[in-house]
Design a protein around this motif. Structure first.
Motif, PDB file in Angstrom:
ATOM      1  N   MET A  30       1.003  -1.415   0.014  1.00 38.82           N
ATOM      2  CA  MET A  30       0.071  -0.089   0.082  1.00 38.82           C
ATOM      3  C   MET A  30       0.972   1.225  -0.032  1.00 38.82           C
ATOM      4  O   MET A  30       0.286   2.340   0.155  1.00 38.82           O
ATOM      5  CB  MET A  30      -0.906  -0.059   1.134  1.00 38.82           C
ATOM      6  CG  MET A  30      -1.820  -1.093   1.082  1.00 38.82           C
ATOM      7  SD  MET A  30      -3.429  -0.790   1.870  1.00 38.82           S
ATOM      8  CE  MET A  30      -2.995  -0.767   3.725  1.00 38.82           C
ATOM      9  N   HIS A  34       8.937   1.092   3.638  1.00 38.02           N
ATOM     10  CA  HIS A  34      10.045   1.130   4.596  1.00 38.02           C
ATOM     11  C   HIS A  34      11.029  -0.219   4.193  1.00 38.02           C
ATOM     12  O   HIS A  34      10.686  -1.013   3.371  1.00 38.02           O
ATOM     13  CB  HIS A  34       9.580   1.475   5.890  1.00 38.02           C
ATOM     14  CG  HIS A  34       8.319   0.435   6.254  1.00 38.02           C
ATOM     15  ND1 HIS A  34       8.640  -0.949   6.480  1.00 38.02           N
ATOM     16  CD2 HIS A  34       6.918   0.480   6.442  1.00 38.02           C
ATOM     17  CE1 HIS A  34       7.391  -1.791   6.631  1.00 38.02           C
ATOM     18  NE2 HIS A  34       6.441  -0.608   6.479  1.00 38.02           N
ATOM     19  N   HIS A  37       9.184  -3.432   3.593  1.00 39.28           N
ATOM     20  CA  HIS A  37       8.874  -3.678   2.212  1.00 39.28           C
ATOM     21  C   HIS A  37      10.096  -3.775   1.357  1.00 39.28           C
ATOM     22  O   HIS A  37      10.189  -4.790   0.409  1.00 39.28           O
ATOM     23  CB  HIS A  37       8.290  -2.366   1.676  1.00 39.28           C
ATOM     24  CG  HIS A  37       6.823  -1.925   2.186  1.00 39.28           C
ATOM     25  ND1 HIS A  37       6.680  -0.887   3.058  1.00 39.28           N
ATOM     26  CD2 HIS A  37       5.600  -2.484   2.154  1.00 39.28           C
ATOM     27  CE1 HIS A  37       5.494  -0.755   3.518  1.00 39.28           C
ATOM     28  NE2 HIS A  37       4.857  -1.803   3.189  1.00 39.28           N
ATOM     29  N   PHE A 146       5.035 -11.801   0.869  1.00 40.56           N
ATOM     30  CA  PHE A 146       4.364 -11.332   1.683  1.00 40.56           C
ATOM     31  C   PHE A 146       5.039 -11.415   3.160  1.00 40.56           C
ATOM     32  O   PHE A 146       5.798 -12.275   3.391  1.00 40.56           O
ATOM     33  CB  PHE A 146       2.889 -12.130   2.074  1.00 40.56           C
ATOM     34  CG  PHE A 146       1.866 -11.770   0.820  1.00 40.56           C
ATOM     35  CD1 PHE A 146       0.950 -10.826   0.912  1.00 40.56           C
ATOM     36  CD2 PHE A 146       2.092 -12.709  -0.427  1.00 40.56           C
ATOM     37  CE1 PHE A 146       0.231 -10.531  -0.153  1.00 40.56           C
ATOM     38  CE2 PHE A 146       1.284 -12.448  -1.290  1.00 40.56           C
ATOM     39  CZ  PHE A 146       0.074 -11.392  -1.251  1.00 40.56           C
ATOM     40  N   GLY A 147       4.823 -10.395   3.885  1.00 43.08           N
ATOM     41  CA  GLY A 147       5.524 -10.334   5.274  1.00 43.08           C
ATOM     42  C   GLY A 147       4.947 -10.935   6.300  1.00 43.08           C
ATOM     43  O   GLY A 147       3.500 -11.179   6.361  1.00 43.08           O
ATOM     44  N   ASP A 150       2.383  -9.336   8.810  1.00 43.54           N
ATOM     45  CA  ASP A 150       0.643  -9.634   8.834  1.00 43.54           C
ATOM     46  C   ASP A 150       0.543 -11.337   8.727  1.00 43.54           C
ATOM     47  O   ASP A 150       0.236 -11.616   7.498  1.00 43.54           O
ATOM     48  CB  ASP A 150       0.174  -8.854   7.404  1.00 43.54           C
ATOM     49  CG  ASP A 150       0.380  -7.453   7.449  1.00 43.54           C
ATOM     50  OD1 ASP A 150      -0.410  -6.431   8.200  1.00 43.54           O
ATOM     51  OD2 ASP A 150       1.571  -7.010   7.169  1.00 43.54           O
ATOM     52  N   PRO A 174      10.308 -12.698   6.731  1.00 39.32           N
ATOM     53  CA  PRO A 174      10.461 -12.528   8.411  1.00 39.32           C
ATOM     54  C   PRO A 174      10.109 -10.811   8.484  1.00 39.32           C
ATOM     55  O   PRO A 174      10.079 -10.086   7.882  1.00 39.32           O
ATOM     56  CB  PRO A 174      11.676 -12.526   8.672  1.00 39.32           C
ATOM     57  CG  PRO A 174      12.705 -12.814   7.549  1.00 39.32           C
ATOM     58  CD  PRO A 174      11.657 -13.132   6.414  1.00 39.32           C
ATOM     59  N   ILE A 176      10.604  -7.156   9.765  1.00 39.53           N
ATOM     60  CA  ILE A 176      11.966  -6.498  10.032  1.00 39.53           C
ATOM     61  C   ILE A 176      11.496  -5.363  11.198  1.00 39.53           C
ATOM     62  O   ILE A 176      10.297  -4.656  10.953  1.00 39.53           O
ATOM     63  CB  ILE A 176      12.131  -5.392   8.587  1.00 39.53           C
ATOM     64  CG1 ILE A 176      12.165  -6.655   7.510  1.00 39.53           C
ATOM     65  CG2 ILE A 176      13.070  -4.687   8.794  1.00 39.53           C
ATOM     66  CD1 ILE A 176      13.531  -7.393   7.762  1.00 39.53           C
ATOM     67  N   LYS A 184       8.356  -2.174  11.885  1.00 39.50           N
ATOM     68  CA  LYS A 184       8.252  -1.353  10.819  1.00 39.50           C
ATOM     69  C   LYS A 184       6.975  -1.339  10.372  1.00 39.50           C
ATOM     70  O   LYS A 184       6.301  -2.576   9.990  1.00 39.50           O
ATOM     71  CB  LYS A 184       9.219  -1.603   9.759  1.00 39.50           C
ATOM     72  CG  LYS A 184      10.767  -1.495  10.388  1.00 39.50           C
ATOM     73  CD  LYS A 184      11.484  -0.475   9.416  1.00 39.50           C
ATOM     74  CE  LYS A 184      12.990  -0.536  10.019  1.00 39.50           C
ATOM     75  NZ  LYS A 184      13.786   0.563   9.884  1.00 39.50           N
TER      76      LYS A 184
HETATM   77  P1  AMP Z   1       1.517  -2.822   3.514  1.00 41.07           P
HETATM   78  O1  AMP Z   1       2.022  -1.926   2.605  1.00 41.07           O
HETATM   79  O2  AMP Z   1       1.298  -2.374   4.905  1.00 41.07           O
HETATM   80  O3  AMP Z   1       0.175  -3.410   3.001  1.00 41.07           O
HETATM   81  O4  AMP Z   1       2.450  -3.924   3.434  1.00 41.07           O
HETATM   82  C1  AMP Z   1       2.759  -4.736   2.136  1.00 41.07           C
HETATM   83  C2  AMP Z   1       3.389  -5.898   2.520  1.00 41.07           C
HETATM   84  O5  AMP Z   1       4.640  -5.680   3.372  1.00 41.07           O
HETATM   85  C3  AMP Z   1       2.926  -7.224   3.310  1.00 41.07           C
HETATM   86  O6  AMP Z   1       3.048  -8.277   2.994  1.00 41.07           O
HETATM   87  C4  AMP Z   1       3.308  -6.653   4.737  1.00 41.07           C
HETATM   88  O7  AMP Z   1       3.430  -7.959   5.519  1.00 41.07           O
HETATM   89  C5  AMP Z   1       4.708  -6.507   4.357  1.00 41.07           C
HETATM   90  N1  AMP Z   1       5.466  -5.669   5.500  1.00 41.07           N
HETATM   91  C6  AMP Z   1       4.875  -4.792   6.311  1.00 41.07           C
HETATM   92  N2  AMP Z   1       5.635  -4.261   7.419  1.00 41.07           N
HETATM   93  C7  AMP Z   1       6.909  -5.461   7.368  1.00 41.07           C
HETATM   94  C8  AMP Z   1       7.593  -5.494   8.250  1.00 41.07           C
HETATM   95  N3  AMP Z   1       8.035  -4.850   9.223  1.00 41.07           N
HETATM   96  N4  AMP Z   1       8.570  -6.549   8.074  1.00 41.07           N
HETATM   97  C9  AMP Z   1       8.308  -7.569   6.821  1.00 41.07           C
HETATM   98  N5  AMP Z   1       7.244  -7.345   6.125  1.00 41.07           N
HETATM   99  C10 AMP Z   1       6.358  -6.200   6.362  1.00 41.07           C
END
Ligand code: AMP
Length: 286
Positions: A30, A34, A37, A146-147, A150, A174, A176, A184
Motif C-alpha cells: 500500500m 520502508h 517492504h 508477503f511479510g 501480517d 520475516p 523487519i 516497521k
Molecule cells: P502494506 O503496505 O502494509 O500493505 O504491506 C505490504 C507488505 O509488506 C505485506 O506483505 C506486509 O506484511 C509487508 N510488511 C509490512 N511491514 C513489514 C515488516 N515490518 N517486515 C516485513 N514485512 C512487512
C-alpha cells in the motif's frame, strides 16, 4: 523502471517478460515504503529475473471508521526506494482503474478470516483477498512476497491460492524491526514521540510471552495473561486482542501441544492512542 497505472499495459509487460522466459517476482504493497517492504523486494530480486511492485491503498479493505483517507502516501519517495533495489515495474493504479462503478465481485473464505484481525475488522480480509486476486490477474507473476508482520494475511493468501488453484507461489518473509524492536509499519508515522516510546510495549510483551513458551509453558491462558499484563502496564496502550492460534488453520487452542503441525501464531493488536498496531511471533516447537 516502468511506472504504470494502467491494467492492460502492466499485464502486457509481465506477459512479455514471461514470453522471453524470464521469471517475475511480485510484491503487493500500500506504499509509504520502508525497510520491511524493501526486504520483500530484495527477496524477490534474489529469486527472480524481474521484480514488480504494486502501490495501491485499497479502499475496500478499510472499514468505514478506519484510516483510508489519512493513510500516508508518497509516490516519489516510494519510487526512489524501488529504483534503489532494482525494481523493474511499479503498478500504481487509481481506485477507478481497479473498481469500476458497477464492481460487484468479491473473494472471501470461511474459517481463517474470522479470528484475530477478522473480529475487529470484519470486512478487511474480503477486501484483501479481492484486491490480491485482482493483482494476481493483472500481474501474472511466478512468485508473490508477503511479510510475516501480517501473519494472518499471509495464511489467508496461501489458503486462497491453494483453494482457487492459482498458479503462483507465495513466499513469506520475516518481520523487519526498528533497532529498538518496534515492527516497521507505515502506520508508525501516526505516533507522536510519547506514543512511539509506548509502542515498544508490543514487542516487549511478545518477548516475555516467547520466553515463557521457550521455558516450557504450554498453557495458552497463562501465556496470554503474561503478555496482557505487560501491555496493561503501559498507560497509552489499549488491547484489541492477544491471541494464540494454531498457525495451520488460525483456530484457537488452549494448549500449545494441540497445534496440528506444532506451529503456533501468537498475535496481538494494540491501540497506542488512536493508532492500531499489530505484531506477532510464530513458534515451531516440534
Ligand atoms: P502494506 O503496505 O502494509 O500493505 O504491506 C505490504 C507488505 O509488506 C505485506 O506483505 C506486509 O506484511 C509487508 N510488511 C509490512 N511491514 C513489514 C515488516 N515490518 N517486515 C516485513 N514485512 C512487512
Amino acid at each position: 523502471m516502468i511506472i504504470s497505472g494502467n491494467i492492460k499495459e502492466t499485464r502486457n509487460q509481465i506477459k512479455e517478460w514471461k514470453r522471453h522466459g524470464l521469471s517475475v517476482g511480485f510484491v503487493p504493497t500500500m506504499g509509504y515504503l520502508h525497510e520491511g517492504h524493501k526486504s520483500l523486494m530484495e527477496a524477490a530480486k534474489r529469486e527472480n529475473d524481474k521484480v514488480a511492485v504494486s502501490i495501491f491503498v485499497n479502499p475496500i479493505q478499510f472499514g468505514p471508521n478506519e484510516d483510508f483517507a489519512s493513510y500516508p502516501r508518497d509516490l516519489e519517495k516510494d519510487a526512489a526506494l524501488c529504483e534503489s533495489v532494482g525494481v523493474d515495474l511499479i503498478f500504481h493504479p487509481e481506485a477507478e482503474e481497479m473498481y469500476a462503478e458497477d464492481f460487484s465481485t468479491y473473494v472471501d473464505m470461511n474459517g481463517l478470516t474470522k479470528e484475530l484481525c477478522g473480529k475487529s475488522r470484519p470486512t478487511h480480509f474480503r477486501g484483501v483477498q479481492t484486491v490480491v486476486s485482482k493483482l494476481f490477474h493483472i500481474l501474472p507473476a511466478d512468485r508473490a512476497y508477503f511479510g510475516q508482520k501480517d501473519a494472518q494475511q499471509l495464511a489467508v493468501i496461501k489458503k486462497m491460492v491453494r483453494d482457487m488453484s492459482m498458479d503462483i507461489e507465495i513466499v513469506g518473509c520475516p518481520i523487519i524491526r526498528e533497532a529498538d524492536g518496534l515492527a516497521k509499519s507505515s502506520r508508525n508515522t501516526y505516533l507522536n514521540a510519547e506514543e512511539r516510546a509506548a509502542a515498544l510495549v508490543l514487542s516487549r510483551s511478545l518477548a516475555e510471552g516467547k520466553k515463557l513458551v521457550e521455558s516450557g509453558e504450554r498453557d495458552v491462558s497463562k501465556i496470554k495473561k503474561c503478555i496482557e499484563a505487560v501491555i496493561t502496564g503501559e498507560k497509552l496502550a489499549r488491547i484489541d486482542y492477544v491471541e494464540i492460534v494454531d498457525f495451520a488453520d488460525i483456530t484457537p487452542i488452549e494448549n500449545l501441544d494441540a497445534a496440528k503441525t506444532g506451529e503456533i501464531l501468537c498475535a496481538i493488536a494494540v491501540y497506542i492512542g488512536k493508532t492500531r498496531l499489530i505484531d506477532n511471533f510464530i513458534c515451531k516447537y516440534r
